[in-house]
Design a protein around this motif. Structure first.
Motif, mmCIF file in Angstrom:
data_model
loop_
_atom_site.group_PDB
_atom_site.id
_atom_site.type_symbol
_atom_site.label_atom_id
_atom_site.label_comp_id
_atom_site.label_asym_id
_atom_site.label_seq_id
_atom_site.Cartn_x
_atom_site.Cartn_y
_atom_site.Cartn_z
ATOM 1 N N ASP A 1 -32.062 52.136 -42.647
ATOM 2 C CA ASP A 1 -30.747 51.978 -42.005
ATOM 3 C C ASP A 1 -30.368 53.224 -41.218
ATOM 4 N N ARG A 2 -31.317 53.857 -40.579
ATOM 5 C CA ARG A 2 -31.034 55.137 -39.929
ATOM 6 C C ARG A 2 -31.550 55.145 -38.497
ATOM 7 N N SER A 3 -30.624 55.103 -37.541
ATOM 8 C CA SER A 3 -30.991 55.254 -36.139
ATOM 9 C C SER A 3 -31.401 56.707 -35.882
ATOM 10 N N GLY A 4 -32.174 56.922 -34.821
ATOM 11 C CA GLY A 4 -32.549 58.298 -34.536
ATOM 12 C C GLY A 4 -33.438 58.437 -33.318
ATOM 13 N N LEU A 5 -33.530 59.682 -32.835
ATOM 14 C CA LEU A 5 -34.343 60.019 -31.674
ATOM 15 C C LEU A 5 -35.698 60.516 -32.145
ATOM 16 N N GLU A 6 -36.756 59.899 -31.637
ATOM 17 C CA GLU A 6 -38.110 60.300 -31.997
ATOM 18 C C GLU A 6 -38.571 61.463 -31.123
ATOM 19 N N GLU A 7 -39.630 62.136 -31.569
ATOM 20 C CA GLU A 7 -40.127 63.295 -30.840
ATOM 21 C C GLU A 7 -40.655 62.940 -29.459
ATOM 22 N N ASP A 8 -41.080 61.699 -29.253
ATOM 23 C CA ASP A 8 -41.627 61.295 -27.954
ATOM 24 C C ASP A 8 -40.542 60.831 -26.974
ATOM 25 N N GLY A 9 -39.270 61.019 -27.339
ATOM 26 C CA GLY A 9 -38.185 60.696 -26.426
ATOM 27 C C GLY A 9 -37.629 59.294 -26.539
ATOM 28 N N TRP A 10 -38.109 58.511 -27.502
ATOM 29 C CA TRP A 10 -37.590 57.163 -27.708
ATOM 30 C C TRP A 10 -36.473 57.201 -28.749
ATOM 31 N N PHE A 11 -35.313 56.670 -28.385
ATOM 32 C CA PHE A 11 -34.233 56.513 -29.348
ATOM 33 C C PHE A 11 -34.326 55.124 -29.950
ATOM 34 N N ILE A 12 -34.281 55.042 -31.279
ATOM 35 C CA ILE A 12 -34.351 53.772 -31.995
ATOM 36 C C ILE A 12 -32.993 53.495 -32.609
ATOM 37 N N GLY A 13 -32.305 52.515 -32.068
ATOM 38 C CA GLY A 13 -30.991 52.128 -32.572
ATOM 39 C C GLY A 13 -31.113 50.950 -33.525
ATOM 40 N N VAL A 14 -30.697 51.139 -34.749
ATOM 41 C CA VAL A 14 -30.855 50.128 -35.795
ATOM 42 C C VAL A 14 -29.683 49.146 -35.777
ATOM 43 N N HIS A 15 -30.015 47.850 -35.821
ATOM 44 C CA HIS A 15 -29.003 46.792 -35.918
ATOM 45 C C HIS A 15 -29.423 45.862 -37.059
ATOM 46 N N ASN A 16 -28.946 46.185 -38.241
ATOM 47 C CA ASN A 16 -29.268 45.400 -39.422
ATOM 48 C C ASN A 16 -28.147 44.417 -39.739
ATOM 49 N N PRO A 17 -28.491 43.272 -40.339
ATOM 50 C CA PRO A 17 -27.425 42.389 -40.831
ATOM 51 C C PRO A 17 -26.690 43.075 -41.974
ATOM 52 N N PRO A 18 -25.514 42.594 -42.335
ATOM 53 C CA PRO A 18 -24.749 43.247 -43.411
ATOM 54 C C PRO A 18 -25.499 43.222 -44.733
ATOM 55 N N LEU A 19 -25.296 44.254 -45.521
ATOM 56 C CA LEU A 19 -25.780 44.244 -46.894
ATOM 57 C C LEU A 19 -24.941 43.257 -47.702
ATOM 58 N N ARG A 20 -25.589 42.553 -48.620
ATOM 59 C CA ARG A 20 -24.865 41.592 -49.449
ATOM 60 C C ARG A 20 -25.167 41.842 -50.922
ATOM 61 N N LEU A 21 -24.192 41.539 -51.761
ATOM 62 C CA LEU A 21 -24.368 41.598 -53.205
ATOM 63 C C LEU A 21 -23.902 40.276 -53.794
ATOM 64 N N ILE A 22 -24.792 39.615 -54.522
ATOM 65 C CA ILE A 22 -24.449 38.382 -55.232
ATOM 66 C C ILE A 22 -24.379 38.706 -56.717
#
Length: 323
Positions: A155-176
């Motif tokens: 669950d962690r977006s971040g900038l990689e060393e090669d210049g690519w930014f990875i933006g994370v879009h996860n569905p909501p966490l759920r607890l049953i």
């Protein structure tokens, strides 16, 4: 109704309405930055905004750059230092530095790719939006891609060393939670604070009443039927609390058929031993049985319902973040 969690959706809506839209994204931070990496701000052509990249410290400058980006169609990569005084104003002890990528939708950020992202989010599919901060190239990747898998899992977006930014879009966490017992009361409240969407399952209406659990989502279905309806995914934790095999066992068996990342069951070692005997007698494979965390929760010496709930949520978090 639009919210601060719907930033890509809002930007796409403004673009499709012909108003012009810019998406600003925090791609890197140092120090005590006001907003985490991946935070986004949408700005319309008439200056409306939704979201935040700094909690208010640099939004004015970002909006000015967004207006310029709409004029020339070019992205901007901005760097801001947040002073200690500004940081204190938004609740931080000290300042930091943030880098913000400003992209006009259409000229810089392809509207078709943004639409694909919005569709994936609507379908609750985990997806990562990649952008090369040098070339401006964009990609959309799912969890099956090694490049996106680790960041989606953490669950962690971040900038990689090669210049690519990875933006994370996860569905909501759920607890049953199966079982409207006293431990469930603090557990649901704590889970919501931690960012989960909790659901309580108990066919016994006297237990799962709105008076005992005000504002909670409560299902009175039989546990296996409820889990079938809820369809736990890889961002769902399942916890059984009833001590009653007639309720807990169907829920556990249903959870086994799902990719739920956590299955926890309340009960003493003796109670759990009897549970394992029943599951093995039912033909459950050992690799499935190994998924159960029982007695549920980290061993922190918890005694009260709130302390037990804390230990359960801590173990769920450990499983989610460390695997």
């Amino acid at each position: 109704m639009a919210s601060h969690d719907d930033i890509p959706e809002i930007a796409l809506e403004w673009h499709r309405a012909g108003e012009g839209a810019v998406l600003a994204t925090v791609i890197e931070t140092w120090g005590s930055a006001p907003r985490p990496t991946g935070s986004q701000l949408a700005i319309s052509g008439d200056g409306r905004m939704m979201g935040s990249v700094s909690g208010g410290c640099v939004e004015g400058a970002v909006i000015a750059e967004a207006s310029a980006a709409l004029g020339d169609g070019r992205p901007r990569l901005l760097t801001f230092g947040v002073s200690d005084d500004e940081a204190f104003a938004v609740g931080l002890a000290c300042g930091g530095t943030i880098r913000v990528l400003v992209e006009p939708v259409g000229p810089a950020l392809p509207a078709g790719l943004l639409a694909e992202l919005v569709d994936a989010r609507a379908a609750k599919r985990p997806v990562a939006m990649l952008v090369n901060v040098e070339s401006g190239e964009h990609r959309l990747l799912g969890p099956e891609d090694p490049r996106a898998a680790a960041r989606l899992r953490s669950d962690r977006s971040g900038l990689e060393e090669d210049g690519w930014f990875i933006g994370v879009h996860n569905p909501p966490l759920r607890l049953i939670v199966v079982g409207a017992v006293h431990i469930a009361q603090p557990l649901l409240a704590m889970a919501r604070i931690a960012g989960y969407q909790p659901t309580l399952v108990d066919p016994r209406s006297a237990f799962g009443s709105a008076e005992r659990f005000p504002g909670e989502t409560i299902l009175e279905d039989w546990p296996d039927e409820a889990l079938d309806r809820l369809a736990p995914d890889g961002r769902t934790a399942v916890v059984t609390l009833t001590h009653d095999p007639k309720l807990d066992d169907p829920a556990i068996l249903a959870a086994f058929s799902s990719p739920a990342f956590y299955i926890g069951c309340l009960g003493s070692p003796r109670t759990h031993g009897k549970r394992l005997d029943r599951l093995r007698a039912a033909g459950v494979a050992e690799e499935q049985i190994a998924r159960i965390h029982a007695p549920v929760g980290l061993d922190i010496g918890a005694r009260s319902p709130a302390e037990i709930a804390l230990s359960i949520l801590a173990q769920i978090t450990e499983r989610l973040r460390r695997g």
